[in-house]
Motif scaffolding. Structure first.
Motif, PDB file in Angstrom:
ATOM      1  N   ASN A 316       1.033  -1.226  -0.319  1.00 48.54           N
ATOM      2  CA  ASN A 316       0.136  -0.573  -0.206  1.00 48.54           C
ATOM      3  C   ASN A 316       0.642   1.267  -0.133  1.00 48.54           C
ATOM      4  OD1 ASN A 316      -2.861  -1.559  -0.031  1.00 48.54           O
ATOM      5  ND2 ASN A 316      -2.472  -1.497   2.827  1.00 48.54           N
ATOM      6  N   ALA A 317      -0.043   2.447  -0.424  1.00 45.11           N
ATOM      7  CA  ALA A 317       1.337   3.634  -0.509  1.00 45.11           C
ATOM      8  C   ALA A 317       1.829   4.387   0.986  1.00 45.11           C
ATOM      9  CB  ALA A 317       0.162   4.252  -1.227  1.00 45.11           C
ATOM     10  N   PRO A 318       2.721   4.506   0.575  1.00 44.16           N
ATOM     11  CA  PRO A 318       3.145   5.464   1.804  1.00 44.16           C
ATOM     12  C   PRO A 318       2.045   6.332   2.348  1.00 44.16           C
ATOM     13  CG  PRO A 318       5.079   4.847   0.261  1.00 44.16           C
ATOM     14  CD  PRO A 318       4.096   4.943  -0.067  1.00 44.16           C
ATOM     15  N   GLY A 319       1.733   6.102   3.979  1.00 40.00           N
ATOM     16  CA  GLY A 319       0.582   7.211   3.835  1.00 40.00           C
ATOM     17  C   GLY A 319      -1.076   6.993   4.310  1.00 40.00           C
ATOM     18  N   SER A 320      -0.896   5.783   3.381  1.00 41.63           N
ATOM     19  CA  SER A 320      -2.317   4.903   3.783  1.00 41.63           C
ATOM     20  C   SER A 320      -2.599   4.449   5.122  1.00 41.63           C
ATOM     21  CB  SER A 320      -2.172   3.982   2.836  1.00 41.63           C
ATOM     22  OG  SER A 320      -1.159   2.238   2.742  1.00 41.63           O
ATOM     23  N   GLY A 321      -1.506   4.599   6.328  1.00 45.19           N
ATOM     24  CA  GLY A 321      -2.350   4.200   7.428  1.00 45.19           C
ATOM     25  C   GLY A 321      -2.449   4.943   7.772  1.00 45.19           C
ATOM     26  N   VAL A 322      -3.489   6.424   7.486  1.00 47.88           N
ATOM     27  CA  VAL A 322      -3.248   7.750   8.505  1.00 47.88           C
ATOM     28  C   VAL A 322      -5.182   6.739   8.526  1.00 47.88           C
ATOM     29  CG1 VAL A 322      -4.314   8.676   6.254  1.00 47.88           C
ATOM     30  CG2 VAL A 322      -3.666  10.230   7.995  1.00 47.88           C
ATOM     31  N   ALA A 323      -5.967   5.937   7.698  1.00 44.99           N
ATOM     32  CA  ALA A 323      -6.876   5.703   7.628  1.00 44.99           C
ATOM     33  C   ALA A 323      -6.873   5.103   7.925  1.00 44.99           C
ATOM     34  CB  ALA A 323      -7.643   5.289   6.219  1.00 44.99           C
ATOM     35  N   ASP A 324      -6.199   4.649   9.362  1.00 43.62           N
ATOM     36  CA  ASP A 324      -6.224   2.543   9.515  1.00 43.62           C
ATOM     37  C   ASP A 324      -5.729   2.914  11.308  1.00 43.62           C
ATOM     38  OD1 ASP A 324      -5.413  -0.109  11.068  1.00 43.62           O
ATOM     39  OD2 ASP A 324      -4.051  -0.303   9.321  1.00 43.62           O
ATOM     40  N   ASP A 325      -6.842   3.148  11.445  1.00 42.76           N
ATOM     41  CA  ASP A 325      -6.560   4.101  12.920  1.00 42.76           C
ATOM     42  C   ASP A 325      -8.035   4.166  13.757  1.00 42.76           C
ATOM     43  OD1 ASP A 325      -7.118   6.690  15.036  1.00 42.76           O
ATOM     44  OD2 ASP A 325      -5.122   7.300  14.008  1.00 42.76           O
ATOM     45  N   LYS A 326      -8.564   3.688  15.065  1.00 39.77           N
ATOM     46  CA  LYS A 326      -9.368   3.225  15.099  1.00 39.77           C
ATOM     47  C   LYS A 326      -9.928   4.684  15.108  1.00 39.77           C
ATOM     48  CE  LYS A 326      -8.188  -1.194  16.783  1.00 39.77           C
ATOM     49  NZ  LYS A 326      -6.641  -1.780  16.416  1.00 39.77           N
ATOM     50  N   VAL A 327      -9.802   5.528  15.583  1.00 36.59           N
ATOM     51  CA  VAL A 327     -10.221   6.989  16.383  1.00 36.59           C
ATOM     52  C   VAL A 327     -10.640   7.144  14.428  1.00 36.59           C
ATOM     53  CG1 VAL A 327     -10.078   9.521  16.589  1.00 36.59           C
ATOM     54  CG2 VAL A 327      -8.707   7.920  17.563  1.00 36.59           C
ATOM     55  N   VAL A 328     -10.591   7.315  12.931  1.00 37.39           N
ATOM     56  CA  VAL A 328     -10.985   7.672  11.845  1.00 37.39           C
ATOM     57  C   VAL A 328     -11.933   6.879  11.354  1.00 37.39           C
ATOM     58  CG1 VAL A 328      -9.651   7.675   9.844  1.00 37.39           C
ATOM     59  CG2 VAL A 328      -7.850   8.917  11.795  1.00 37.39           C
TER      60      VAL A 328
END
Length: 479
Positions: A316-328
């Protein structure tokens, strides 16, 4: 020789996938339960032994760490399959595709126009404080505006039998090789049932992943693809090897690659060879020591710039983990409405955000009834199961919430659905979840079912293999 009896199997206080609350077999499970019911106990136990031998011969293992020491274990597979109807799965698949589309549009928006902040749908502060936000990715534009090409969403089934999304795994989701191997083992021990029943195949996943990687490459005629692994000591190394073999692509470590003129090359016996699409199984922070963690020994210096210039695609593209957050995660229904102008086709679990004072006060007051989770942990680590935790554990958790409220969310305890599982030569209900895999590139694809994980301990809701869980083959049945 006595047979396994379904009459003695009783559903507990949960939605059971084989029997109703009146302990009558569900229509979708009758054919399979009748088939298993014809087996004597001895024959069924022989089948279990055969499945264990197949797992051993195929070398299906997973790695856990105890006191920082790695230990390999054979993959635990329960031979009683999980049953879902094709009609039901069709609805779930559409809901998952919708969800992942919205998540990808969200990630692209965060790093580009940031409309969702301007419209005040999500507070900007929440995203910029996320441990997975990468400011270095601002302005980047991966192919098709897709950042998370491989997503593993965890689904649970509540007391009413409704499927709910529990969380989305958008960084380096693992487990798909075990889904594929479970099917291979089940076919070897129950060959006759696969000839008689319409069970949806799962073995097209690797060809779909291969097509997805090709679709992201600028070189359309003869793209070079590879999987990047951190090495043999990684807990998912079995999966890295398996996928590379099944797709016929190279399995590489950081030392096998280098960057020249902003292009990524692989070292081969015949010289250098340009790489066009890379499925990375290492975290963002270790990908490029020039950009992220300067001490990383498993990354490739310069690969981030090559990616920014479009000379290589990274899944997955770098930075995609920003949506892998239980708050998000709690904002995904709003994302679907904002980006797609649609209502969510699949619901998710009610979530309380500890960074909001009113919700934090509610969580602290009702911590005995809730499940508290850190925003960015995985593998079942750091979770507080309020209803079964000690007073000390609850008090410690409250201290952590007060110290860093942004890092915690809470959810009501979902009494996960159960499925019959062979325990001590008897059928006993055990709690399960499900991880299907969604691919996004030029096209979208959802696996037919996914990896069903089982909490092997009686009454436990923790299904992770690293925490003592097992697995089942998931059968999408056309009945």
């Amino acid at each position: 020789m006595p047979k396994i009896s379904w009459n003695s199997y009783k559903a507990i206080n949960a939605f059971d996938e084989y029997v109703t609350s009146e302990n009558k077999l569900r229509s979708e499970s009758k054919k399979i339960s009748n088939f298993i019911g014809k087996y004597s106990t001895k024959r069924l136990l022989t089948t279990v032994k055969n499945s264990e031998n197949a797992i051993s011969q195929r070398g299906i293992t997973f790695r856990v760490y105890s006191e920082d020491k790695p230990a390999d274990h054979y993959w635990p597979l329960d031979i009683i399959p999980r049953i879902i109807t094709k009609k039901n799965w069709s609805k779930i698949s559409k809901g998952l595709i919708q969800r992942v589309k919205a998540l990808n549009l969200f990630i692209d928006d965060v790093y580009n126009e940031q409309r969702i902040f301007k419209e005040k749908i999500i507070p900007k502060k929440i995203i910029f404080e996320s441990g997975n936000f990468r400011k270095e990715c601002l302005g980047a534009k991966p192919p098709f505006k897709v950042w998370a090409n491989i997503c593993g969403s965890d689904l649970v089934r509540d007391i009413n039998g409704e499927f709910l999304v529990l969380e989305d795994n958008l960084r380096v989701p693992s487990g798909v090789s075990y889904m594929l191997e479970n099917r291979m083992v089940m076919k070897s021990v129950f060959p006759e049932i696969f000839t008689k029943q319409k069970i949806s195949p799962v073995d097209e996943y690797c060809s779909k992943l291969f097509s997805c990687m090709r679709s992201l490459s600028k070189n359309k005629k003869n793209p070079k693809l590879a999987i990047l692994t951190p090495g043999v000591y990684n807990s998912a190394y079995f999966e890295h090897v398996y996928l590379a073999q099944q797709m016929g692509v190279e399995l590489v470590e950081g030392s096998d690659l280098f960057v020249e003129n902003d292009k990524v090359y692989m070292k081969t016996v015949g010289g250098k060879e340009q790489l066009h699409s890379l499925y990375r199984r290492i975290d963002d922070l270790y990908l490029d020591p020039k950009v992220f963690n300067k001490k990383s020994l498993i990354g490739i210096p310069g690969i981030f710039k090559a990616w920014r210039k479009g000379n290589i695609s990274i899944l997955n593209a770098p930075g995609s983990g920003v949506a892998d957050d239980k708050v998000v995660y709690s904002y995904v229904p709003k994302m679907i409405k904002f980006y797609l102008n649609e209502e969510p086709l699949i619901n998710q679990v009610e979530t309380f955000l500890c960074h909001e004072k009113k919700q934090r006060d509610y969580v602290i007051k009702n911590i005995s009834k809730l499940v508290v989770k850190p925003a960015n942990e995985s593998g079942g680590y750091g979770i507080l199961m309020g209803p079964i935790s000690s007073t000390k554990e609850k008090n410690d958790c409250i201290k952590k919430i007060k110290k860093n409220p942004r890092n915690y969310i809470a959810q009501p305890l979902i009494n996960l659905s159960t499925s019959p599982t062979l325990i001590n030569n008897q059928l006993d209900p055990r709690h399960i979840d499900l991880r299907p895999f969604i691919l996004s590139g030029a096209n979208n694809y959802v696996t037919q079912g996914g990896l069903t994980r089982v909490a092997l301990k009686k009454g436990s809701m923790i299904v992770n293999s690293s925490q003592g869980g097992g697995s089942k083959d998931t059968w999408i049945l056309d009945i």
